[in-house]
Design a protein around this motif. Structure first.
Motif, PDB file in Angstrom:
ATOM      1  N   CYS A 210      -8.601  -1.602  -3.396  1.00  0.00           N
ATOM      2  CA  CYS A 210      -7.825  -0.866  -2.386  1.00  0.00           C
ATOM      3  C   CYS A 210      -8.231  -1.377  -1.000  1.00  0.00           C
ATOM      4  N   PRO A 211      -7.263  -1.824  -0.199  1.00  0.00           N
ATOM      5  CA  PRO A 211      -7.627  -2.349   1.131  1.00  0.00           C
ATOM      6  C   PRO A 211      -8.393  -1.335   1.981  1.00  0.00           C
ATOM      7  N   PHE A 212      -8.099  -0.044   1.813  1.00  0.00           N
ATOM      8  CA  PHE A 212      -8.827   0.975   2.588  1.00  0.00           C
ATOM      9  C   PHE A 212     -10.309   0.959   2.217  1.00  0.00           C
TER      10      PHE A 212
ATOM     11  N   TYR B  71      -0.502   9.480  -3.840  1.00  0.00           N
ATOM     12  CA  TYR B  71      -0.085   8.120  -3.465  1.00  0.00           C
ATOM     13  C   TYR B  71      -0.651   7.060  -4.413  1.00  0.00           C
ATOM     14  N   CYS B  72      -1.935   7.195  -4.714  1.00  0.00           N
ATOM     15  CA  CYS B  72      -2.609   6.115  -5.454  1.00  0.00           C
ATOM     16  C   CYS B  72      -2.028   5.949  -6.861  1.00  0.00           C
TER      17      CYS B  72
ATOM     18  N   MET C 228       0.857  -1.195   0.000  1.00  0.00           N
ATOM     19  CA  MET C 228       0.000   0.000   0.000  1.00  0.00           C
ATOM     20  C   MET C 228       0.892   1.244   0.000  1.00  0.00           C
ATOM     21  N   ALA C 229       0.870   1.970  -1.111  1.00  0.00           N
ATOM     22  CA  ALA C 229       1.826   3.071  -1.302  1.00  0.00           C
ATOM     23  C   ALA C 229       1.679   4.161  -0.237  1.00  0.00           C
ATOM     24  N   CYS C 230       0.437   4.436   0.166  1.00  0.00           N
ATOM     25  CA  CYS C 230       0.221   5.510   1.146  1.00  0.00           C
ATOM     26  C   CYS C 230       0.855   5.143   2.498  1.00  0.00           C
TER      27      CYS C 230
ATOM     28  N   PHE D  54      -2.937  -0.837  -6.173  1.00  0.00           N
ATOM     29  CA  PHE D  54      -4.377  -0.959  -5.925  1.00  0.00           C
ATOM     30  C   PHE D  54      -5.142   0.230  -6.544  1.00  0.00           C
ATOM     31  N   ALA D  55      -6.433   0.019  -6.711  1.00  0.00           N
ATOM     32  CA  ALA D  55      -7.281   1.075  -7.289  1.00  0.00           C
ATOM     33  C   ALA D  55      -8.182   1.637  -6.192  1.00  0.00           C
ATOM     34  N   PRO D  56      -8.052   2.927  -5.890  1.00  0.00           N
ATOM     35  CA  PRO D  56      -8.728   3.468  -4.699  1.00  0.00           C
ATOM     36  C   PRO D  56     -10.247   3.329  -4.697  1.00  0.00           C
TER      37      PRO D  56
ATOM     38  N   ILE E 142      -7.903   9.410   0.274  1.00  0.00           N
ATOM     39  CA  ILE E 142      -6.433   9.477   0.138  1.00  0.00           C
ATOM     40  C   ILE E 142      -6.070   9.864  -1.293  1.00  0.00           C
TER      41      ILE E 142
ATOM     42  N   GLY F  18     -10.385   4.656   0.313  1.00  0.00           N
ATOM     43  CA  GLY F  18      -9.180   5.050  -0.409  1.00  0.00           C
ATOM     44  C   GLY F  18      -9.398   6.297  -1.263  1.00  0.00           C
TER      45      GLY F  18
ATOM     46  N   CYS G  47       0.444   3.218  -6.842  1.00  0.00           N
ATOM     47  CA  CYS G  47       0.063   2.049  -6.032  1.00  0.00           C
ATOM     48  C   CYS G  47      -0.516   0.960  -6.941  1.00  0.00           C
TER      49      CYS G  47
HETATM   50  S1  SF4 Z   1      -4.892   2.785  -3.724  1.00  0.00           S
HETATM   51 FE1  SF4 Z   1      -5.469   2.490  -1.618  1.00  0.00          FE
HETATM   52  S2  SF4 Z   1      -3.672   1.508  -0.671  1.00  0.00           S
HETATM   53 FE2  SF4 Z   1      -3.001   2.361  -2.612  1.00  0.00          FE
HETATM   54  S3  SF4 Z   1      -2.215   4.373  -2.107  1.00  0.00           S
HETATM   55 FE3  SF4 Z   1      -4.362   4.645  -2.675  1.00  0.00          FE
HETATM   56  S4  SF4 Z   1      -5.450   4.539  -0.756  1.00  0.00           S
HETATM   57 FE4  SF4 Z   1      -3.413   3.711  -0.370  1.00  0.00          FE
END
Ligand code: SF4
Ligand SMILES: Cc1cc2nc3c(=O)[nH]c(=O)nc-3n(C[C@H](O)[C@H](O)[C@H](O)COP(=O)(O)OP(=O)(O)OC[C@H]3O[C@@H](n4cnc5c(N)ncnc54)[C@H](O)[C@@H]3O)c2cc1C
Length: 511
Positions: A462-464, A445-446, A356-358, A451-453, A439, A436, A449
């Motif tokens: 995105c885990p968030f 950040y995304c 998770m980049a953030c 993941f896709a927010p 963020i 996400g 990353c």
């Molecule tokens: S996609 Fe989700 S985990 Fe990745 S940087 Fe964005 S908020 Fe953080």
């Protein structure tokens, strides 16, 4: 053999490094002495970041030297380089001192931490010596004023306490009204840096002098296994440093502080922030002086009102408010766990090793500098722990360990209350729960990353975002009772049963 008895022995703790404090009122160089001790328990009761240990010990040793230069007698116990002969606690250290020296009374400014106050009280009783606590004049309000403010109110809100303090101290006021006609300019603030990104002015650095270098060497040896880097240590550790740091912030970063106070950017740890929290918390600089410098910048036209009010609000408002909450609710506050959260803290909080980049960025800079700004603490590391459902005590211990500015009176209400909602709404009117997408809006950040927010399920979810919907779902009943959460919870109803089932499944794996 005992030396000549002292009248008062003034105890100075690591976050009380102010020679104008009440403890020095009436100080008599011929009759009184100062006592300071480096005890290992303070660096070990949570797994403390090396930079935080250096911050405290370096600032303490500089303070000792300054007092000695002024001719005061200072009894100072340095921590030995190895575990051998270490003194564990303040009470052990005091006991050793009082076995070698007589004094009629111990004098200390009210400690900032409930545990330490209790420990000193118990030690004085056990050792049969009088102990006088003196009021802490560093703050712009007192715990008693906060208790009075809280009396009879069903719900506390920072905003109202802040207005009271502004009126009382006549800060940004004109004819009894707030300057600019509004108490709050948040509407103009909270921007993101957009596509072009930030162009921050780097904060002034204070490279280690011989005293600090000595402490770094000691910490690298004595606390080798503790988390954090030391290569980047350049925090202000004297009042002179802190005054320079303030000047640098007012000139170079305050003029855009408000606009970007919530924004985040990969690889840019400091942005438009002041980096003055540790200096204020250790009392190297007075908050009233910091507030006045910001107000002066508005008055001479070098910073706009939205930025100055936004900054003043953090110090006159939030900083004083959290201290009030702490003293009103301790010691029971430490045990609060309104949402019944019980998961362990993920290991990557101590390494930054996550996809998770953030989180990688916020934790990475925390381990390098002992610093992350407010939105990173609240809406990245704090938010993740809230959504996972980490035991609030575990979260508290992490925050107390890893930041150079961490002291319990300010860390605990922010962590347990504001970020984890474990106090059930004392600090914040609703949980700071977000997906996400928040963020993504406030950072870049995304973009880097995997993941896709916006996605809650699937390989690149995105885990968030997954955990956000799961958090609302798990806590639905409780959250529905909160007016300010109703809309968020209602959005759950738009999810189909299948969607909810796969969110629950994905969240269970993540948690
Ligand atoms: S996609 Fe989700 S985990 Fe990745 S940087 Fe964005 S908020 Fe953080
Ligand atoms: C989970 C969590 C834990 C925190 N732990 C601490 C802590 O241990 N010590 C600490 O000093 N702050 C803590 N804060 C508050 C805030 O994040 C830091 O004060 C701030 O990031 C310090 O950086 P700065 O000096 O550059 O602040 P700036 O952004 O420049 O703000 C100016 C000053 O305002 C004050 N301030 C801002 N926000 C708050 C707040 N929410 N509560 C109290 N004071 C505030 C600080 O003194 C800060 O120096 C925490 C916040 C969260 C969400």
């Amino acid at each position: 053999m005992k030396s000549k008895p002292l009248r008062n022995l003034v105890l100075v703790l690591g976050d009380q490094l102010n020679a104008d404090s009440a403890a020095f009122d009436g100080f008599d160089r011929d009759a009184d002495g100062v006592w300071m001790a480096e005890v290992c328990h303070e660096s070990e009761h949570v797994w403390t970041h090396k930079a935080r240990i250096v911050m405290f010990l370096a600032a303490m040793r500089h303070f000792r030297n300054a007092l000695e230069d002024r001719g005061l007698r200072v009894l100072y116990r340095e921590l030995p380089a190895t575990g051998k002969d270490s003194i564990e606690t303040f009470s052990d250290a005091l006991e050793q001192t009082l076995a070698e020296l007589e004094c009629s009374k111990l004098v200390v400014v009210d400690p900032g931490e409930w545990r330490v106050r209790q420990e000193l009280k118990d030690a004085a009783e056990r050792l049969g010596v009088a102990l006088e606590f003196r009021a802490d004049r560093h703050f712009l309000s007192t715990p008693e004023q906060f208790a009075e403010h809280a009396e009879g109110r069903k719900q506390l809100r920072m905003e109202y306490f802040y207005r009271e303090i502004r009126r009382r101290h006549n800060v940004l006021m004109k004819d009894g009204k707030p300057v600019g006609g509004k108490w709050n300019f948040d509407h103009d603030n909270r921007k993101s840096y957009g596509k072009q990104g930030p162009d921050p002015h780097p904060p002034k650095a204070f490279p280690p002098d011989a005293v600090t270098a000595g402490v770094i060497k000691l910490v690298n040896r004595r606390f080798a296994e503790h988390p954090g880097d030391m290569d980047a240590f350049d925090w202000p550790v004297t009042p002179e440093h802190a005054a320079h740091a303030l000047k640098d912030f007012i000139k170079n970063r305050l003029p855009r502080f408000g606009d970007y106070q919530d924004a985040m950017w990969t690889g840019e740890p400091f942005l438009n922030h002041s980096l003055l929290s540790a200096a204020m918390n250790l009392k190297l600089i007075n908050p009233a002086q910091v507030v006045q410098a910001a107000v002066d910048a508005y008055q001479d036209g070098s910073a706009p009102l939205n930025c100055v009010e936004g900054f003043v609000r953090q110090i006159l408002g939030w900083r004083e408010y959290v201290r009030g909450v702490y003293w009103l609710h301790m010691p029971g506050y430490l045990e609060r766990n309104e949402l019944g959260a019980d998961r362990p803290l993920p290991d990557f909080y101590w390494t930054g090793e996550t996809e998770m980049a953030c989180l990688r960025d916020a934790i990475g800079q925390t381990l390098t500098y002992g610093y992350a700004h407010h939105t990173q603490r609240l809406m990245v590391t704090g938010l993740h722990a809230l959504l996972v459902g980490v035991d609030p005590r575990e979260v508290h211990k992490w925050y107390l360990a890893v930041y150079v500015d961490a002291v319990e009176w300010v860390e605990l209400p922010n962590t347990l209350g504001m970020s984890q909602f474990a106090d059930g709404g004392v600090m914040a009117s609703k949980p700071y729960a977000a997906s996400g997408k928040y963020i993504d809006r406030m950072s870049n950040y995304c973009q880097s990353c995997r993941f896709a927010p916006a996605k809650a399920t699937g390989d690149d979810a995105c885990p968030f975002t997954t955990l956000y919907w799961d958090f609302l779902d798990r806590n639905r009943e409780r959250l529905e009772e909160n007016q300010r959460m109703k809309l968020q919870v209602k959005n759950l109803d738009r999810k189909t049963d299948e969607e909810l089932a796969s969110i629950r499944e994905a969240a269970a794996r993540l948690r």
